[in-house]
Motif scaffolding. Structure first.
Motif, PDB file in Angstrom:
ATOM      1  N   VAL A  70       0.842  -1.201   0.000  1.00  0.00           N
ATOM      2  CA  VAL A  70       0.000   0.000   0.000  1.00  0.00           C
ATOM      3  C   VAL A  70       0.876   1.249   0.000  1.00  0.00           C
ATOM      4  N   ILE A  71       1.930   1.222   0.797  1.00  0.00           N
ATOM      5  CA  ILE A  71       2.835   2.371   0.893  1.00  0.00           C
ATOM      6  C   ILE A  71       3.436   2.708  -0.464  1.00  0.00           C
ATOM      7  N   SER A  72       3.860   1.691  -1.199  1.00  0.00           N
ATOM      8  CA  SER A  72       4.480   1.943  -2.509  1.00  0.00           C
ATOM      9  C   SER A  72       3.505   2.612  -3.467  1.00  0.00           C
ATOM     10  N   VAL A  73       2.232   2.190  -3.439  1.00  0.00           N
ATOM     11  CA  VAL A  73       1.220   2.809  -4.306  1.00  0.00           C
ATOM     12  C   VAL A  73       0.963   4.247  -3.871  1.00  0.00           C
ATOM     13  N   ALA A  74       0.871   4.474  -2.570  1.00  0.00           N
ATOM     14  CA  ALA A  74       0.632   5.822  -2.045  1.00  0.00           C
ATOM     15  C   ALA A  74       1.773   6.768  -2.414  1.00  0.00           C
ATOM     16  N   GLU A  75       3.002   6.302  -2.278  1.00  0.00           N
ATOM     17  CA  GLU A  75       4.156   7.145  -2.595  1.00  0.00           C
ATOM     18  C   GLU A  75       4.268   7.408  -4.088  1.00  0.00           C
ATOM     19  N   ASP A  76       4.076   6.385  -4.898  1.00  0.00           N
ATOM     20  CA  ASP A  76       4.202   6.536  -6.355  1.00  0.00           C
ATOM     21  C   ASP A  76       3.190   7.520  -6.913  1.00  0.00           C
ATOM     22  N   GLU A  85       1.609   9.895  -4.877  1.00  0.00           N
ATOM     23  CA  GLU A  85       1.505  11.012  -3.927  1.00  0.00           C
ATOM     24  C   GLU A  85       0.089  11.146  -3.359  1.00  0.00           C
ATOM     25  N   ILE A  86      -0.392  10.019  -2.824  1.00  0.00           N
ATOM     26  CA  ILE A  86      -1.693   9.984  -2.164  1.00  0.00           C
ATOM     27  C   ILE A  86      -1.448   9.803  -0.666  1.00  0.00           C
ATOM     28  N   PRO A  87      -1.869  10.742   0.156  1.00  0.00           N
ATOM     29  CA  PRO A  87      -1.660  10.607   1.604  1.00  0.00           C
ATOM     30  C   PRO A  87      -2.291   9.325   2.143  1.00  0.00           C
ATOM     31  N   MET A  88      -1.566   8.641   3.020  1.00  0.00           N
ATOM     32  CA  MET A  88      -2.062   7.389   3.576  1.00  0.00           C
ATOM     33  C   MET A  88      -2.035   7.447   5.096  1.00  0.00           C
ATOM     34  N   MET A  89      -3.187   7.689   5.672  1.00  0.00           N
ATOM     35  CA  MET A  89      -3.299   7.633   7.134  1.00  0.00           C
ATOM     36  C   MET A  89      -3.504   6.187   7.570  1.00  0.00           C
ATOM     37  N   VAL A  90      -3.010   5.874   8.762  1.00  0.00           N
ATOM     38  CA  VAL A  90      -3.121   4.506   9.281  1.00  0.00           C
ATOM     39  C   VAL A  90      -3.746   4.542  10.674  1.00  0.00           C
ATOM     40  N   ALA A  91      -3.944   3.356  11.246  1.00  0.00           N
ATOM     41  CA  ALA A  91      -4.694   3.289  12.500  1.00  0.00           C
ATOM     42  C   ALA A  91      -3.836   3.006  13.721  1.00  0.00           C
ATOM     43  N   GLU A  92      -2.529   2.765  13.538  1.00  0.00           N
ATOM     44  CA  GLU A  92      -1.677   2.478  14.694  1.00  0.00           C
ATOM     45  C   GLU A  92      -0.228   2.844  14.378  1.00  0.00           C
ATOM     46  N   PHE A  93       0.558   2.988  15.437  1.00  0.00           N
ATOM     47  CA  PHE A  93       1.901   3.558  15.334  1.00  0.00           C
ATOM     48  C   PHE A  93       2.900   2.679  14.601  1.00  0.00           C
ATOM     49  N   ASP A  94       2.774   1.366  14.704  1.00  0.00           N
ATOM     50  CA  ASP A  94       3.718   0.512  13.992  1.00  0.00           C
ATOM     51  C   ASP A  94       3.623   0.745  12.485  1.00  0.00           C
ATOM     52  N   SER A  95       2.412   1.011  12.004  1.00  0.00           N
ATOM     53  CA  SER A  95       2.246   1.285  10.576  1.00  0.00           C
ATOM     54  C   SER A  95       2.786   2.666  10.204  1.00  0.00           C
ATOM     55  N   VAL A  96       2.799   3.593  11.151  1.00  0.00           N
ATOM     56  CA  VAL A  96       3.446   4.896  10.906  1.00  0.00           C
ATOM     57  C   VAL A  96       4.949   4.682  10.764  1.00  0.00           C
ATOM     58  N   LYS A  97       5.524   3.903  11.645  1.00  0.00           N
ATOM     59  CA  LYS A  97       6.967   3.636  11.588  1.00  0.00           C
ATOM     60  C   LYS A  97       7.357   2.952  10.281  1.00  0.00           C
ATOM     61  N   ARG A  98       6.452   2.147   9.742  1.00  0.00           N
ATOM     62  CA  ARG A  98       6.748   1.417   8.507  1.00  0.00           C
ATOM     63  C   ARG A  98       6.586   2.279   7.265  1.00  0.00           C
ATOM     64  N   GLY A  99       5.966   3.465   7.415  1.00  0.00           N
ATOM     65  CA  GLY A  99       5.842   4.349   6.257  1.00  0.00           C
ATOM     66  C   GLY A  99       4.504   5.002   6.064  1.00  0.00           C
ATOM     67  N   GLY A 100       3.577   4.832   7.020  1.00  0.00           N
ATOM     68  CA  GLY A 100       2.303   5.540   6.949  1.00  0.00           C
ATOM     69  C   GLY A 100       2.501   7.012   7.259  1.00  0.00           C
ATOM     70  N   LEU A 101       1.630   7.864   6.738  1.00  0.00           N
ATOM     71  CA  LEU A 101       1.752   9.304   6.966  1.00  0.00           C
ATOM     72  C   LEU A 101       1.569   9.645   8.442  1.00  0.00           C
ATOM     73  N   ALA A 130       5.587  11.920   4.787  1.00  0.00           N
ATOM     74  CA  ALA A 130       4.926  13.148   4.345  1.00  0.00           C
ATOM     75  C   ALA A 130       5.593  13.693   3.080  1.00  0.00           C
ATOM     76  N   ASP A 131       6.906  13.704   3.064  1.00  0.00           N
ATOM     77  CA  ASP A 131       7.641  14.176   1.879  1.00  0.00           C
ATOM     78  C   ASP A 131       7.329  13.317   0.660  1.00  0.00           C
ATOM     79  N   LYS A 132       7.346  12.026   0.836  1.00  0.00           N
ATOM     80  CA  LYS A 132       7.135  11.113  -0.289  1.00  0.00           C
ATOM     81  C   LYS A 132       5.697  11.129  -0.795  1.00  0.00           C
ATOM     82  N   MET A 133       4.759  11.530   0.059  1.00  0.00           N
ATOM     83  CA  MET A 133       3.350  11.570  -0.349  1.00  0.00           C
ATOM     84  C   MET A 133       2.890  12.974  -0.700  1.00  0.00           C
ATOM     85  N   GLY A 134       3.828  13.895  -0.734  1.00  0.00           N
ATOM     86  CA  GLY A 134       3.513  15.259  -1.151  1.00  0.00           C
ATOM     87  C   GLY A 134       2.715  16.056  -0.145  1.00  0.00           C
ATOM     88  N   VAL A 135       2.925  15.783   1.150  1.00  0.00           N
ATOM     89  CA  VAL A 135       2.182  16.470   2.210  1.00  0.00           C
ATOM     90  C   VAL A 135       3.100  17.435   2.942  1.00  0.00           C
TER      91      VAL A 135
END
Length: 330
Positions: free
Chosen positions: A241-247, A249-265, A313-318
């Motif tokens: 999902v992260i790769s699609v969001a970055e490619d 530039e679609i912001p991707m919010m997630v529901a928990e911190f481990d997913s933020v550490k992995r690359g969620g906005l 944020a940088d990679k998703m254009g935010v």
């Protein structure tokens, strides 16, 4: 004869003194360990799939039992996201003479709850335990099951408000496994909130982690942002999902911190380690204090905070704003 009798009495008295001293030593040893639990416990563990959040929850659970001084043997089982395996694991654990079962995810908890009404069950990483028919209510669980929830009541409303007010999003893409009850509950909650905000959900359903990337790509051009919930199938393949969001530039919010550490906005969330630890504290009450699960209220995460990943944020254009008052991770 008198001398022999006297010698015999002295010998017998000496033996009594030695035995008495040994007995005193044993009691002293028990006194030194007062308050510690010398019993060896066997805890069955069932987890639906491998991913960092669930692993962190299990780490927290084990630490709580360790901190309480319990000697525990764990029988760890992972279903690898296979529902057939999940059911088999539940049956095996019930038949393995365990003192308690730790169920890490909604499907795991449902399987073991269906397999036993006698063995105590403590769950975590469950989104809606009442709808999943694991407990009667948060305050009074009833039966042999209790545990900790992985969704703070304010998390979804805050996230949707952020997507609308700060990112200007109207169409929110959600990829999820419709076979997971916890996922369906979250999607319905999001829909209800967005309806009041003049926004909408655009769905893409998957049944395996291998389908996640293609499902996410199908939403490109239809959505302004992604919101990835605590869906075990999707989170286990989050990098897709992260790769699609970055490619795109679609912001991707997630529901928990481990997913933020992995690359969620970003996320309004909590640490899975913490809810695992809190579940472990419940297990201690059951094992050590012999409290019944029915008498231990289920609970939500205790702390909710906002975290943003600067690199994502940088990679998703935010562009990050000062007024967000977020904690940051690179």
């Amino acid at each position: 004869m008198k001398n022999n009798w006297k010698k015999l009495m002295i010998a017998l008295f000496s033996v009594v003194l030695v035995l008495s001293a040994c007995g005193q030593g044993e009691k002293t040893g028990e006194g030194e360990n007062a308050g510690s639990d010398s019993k060896k416990y066997k805890v069955g563990v069932t987890q639906i799939v491998e991913h960092p959040s669930l692993n962190a929850a299990f780490d927290g659970f084990k630490k709580a039992l360790e901190d309480a001084g319990l000697d525990v043997e764990y029988d760890e089982q992972n279903a690898q996201n296979d529902m057939g395996n999940n059911t088999t694991i539940a049956t095996n654990l019930v038949n393995s003479d365990v003192d308690l079962i730790f169920a890490n995810s909604t499907p795991s908890a449902q399987a073991v709850a269906g397999a036993t009404k006698d063995i105590p069950i403590v769950f975590t990483s469950v989104t809606d335990a009442v709808s999943a028919e694991l407990i009667e209510s948060m305050e009074s669980p009833g039966g042999n099951v209790t545990g900790t929830i992985d969704l703070h009541p304010d998390a979804i409303p805050n996230t949707m408000k952020f997507l609308k007010d700060e990112l200007g999003a109207k169409n929110i893409g959600m990829v999820f496994n419709a076979g997971e009850q916890n996922s369906r509950a979250q999607v319905e909650s999001v829909k209800e909130i967005l309806e009041e905000m003049d926004m909408k959900v655009v769905e893409a359903s998957v049944s395996t982690s291998a389908e996640v990337k293609q499902a996410t790509e199908s939403l490109v051009g239809q959505v302004d942002a992604f919101y990835i919930i605590t869906d075990n199938t999707v989170v286990s393949a989050l990098e897709s999902v992260i790769s699609v969001a970055e490619d795109n530039e679609i912001p991707m919010m997630v529901a928990e911190f481990d997913s933020v550490k992995r690359g969620g906005l970003g996320a309004y969330g909590f640490e899975y380690y913490d809810i695992g630890y809190e579940a472990g504290e419940m297990a201690v009450k059951i094992l050590k204090d012999e409290t019944k699960p029915a008498d231990i209220p289920a609970q939500y995460p205790q702390n909710l905070k906002f975290v943003v990943n600067k690199d994502a944020a940088d990679k998703m254009g935010v562009t990050i704003k000062d007024e967000w008052k977020a904690e940051f991770t690179e």
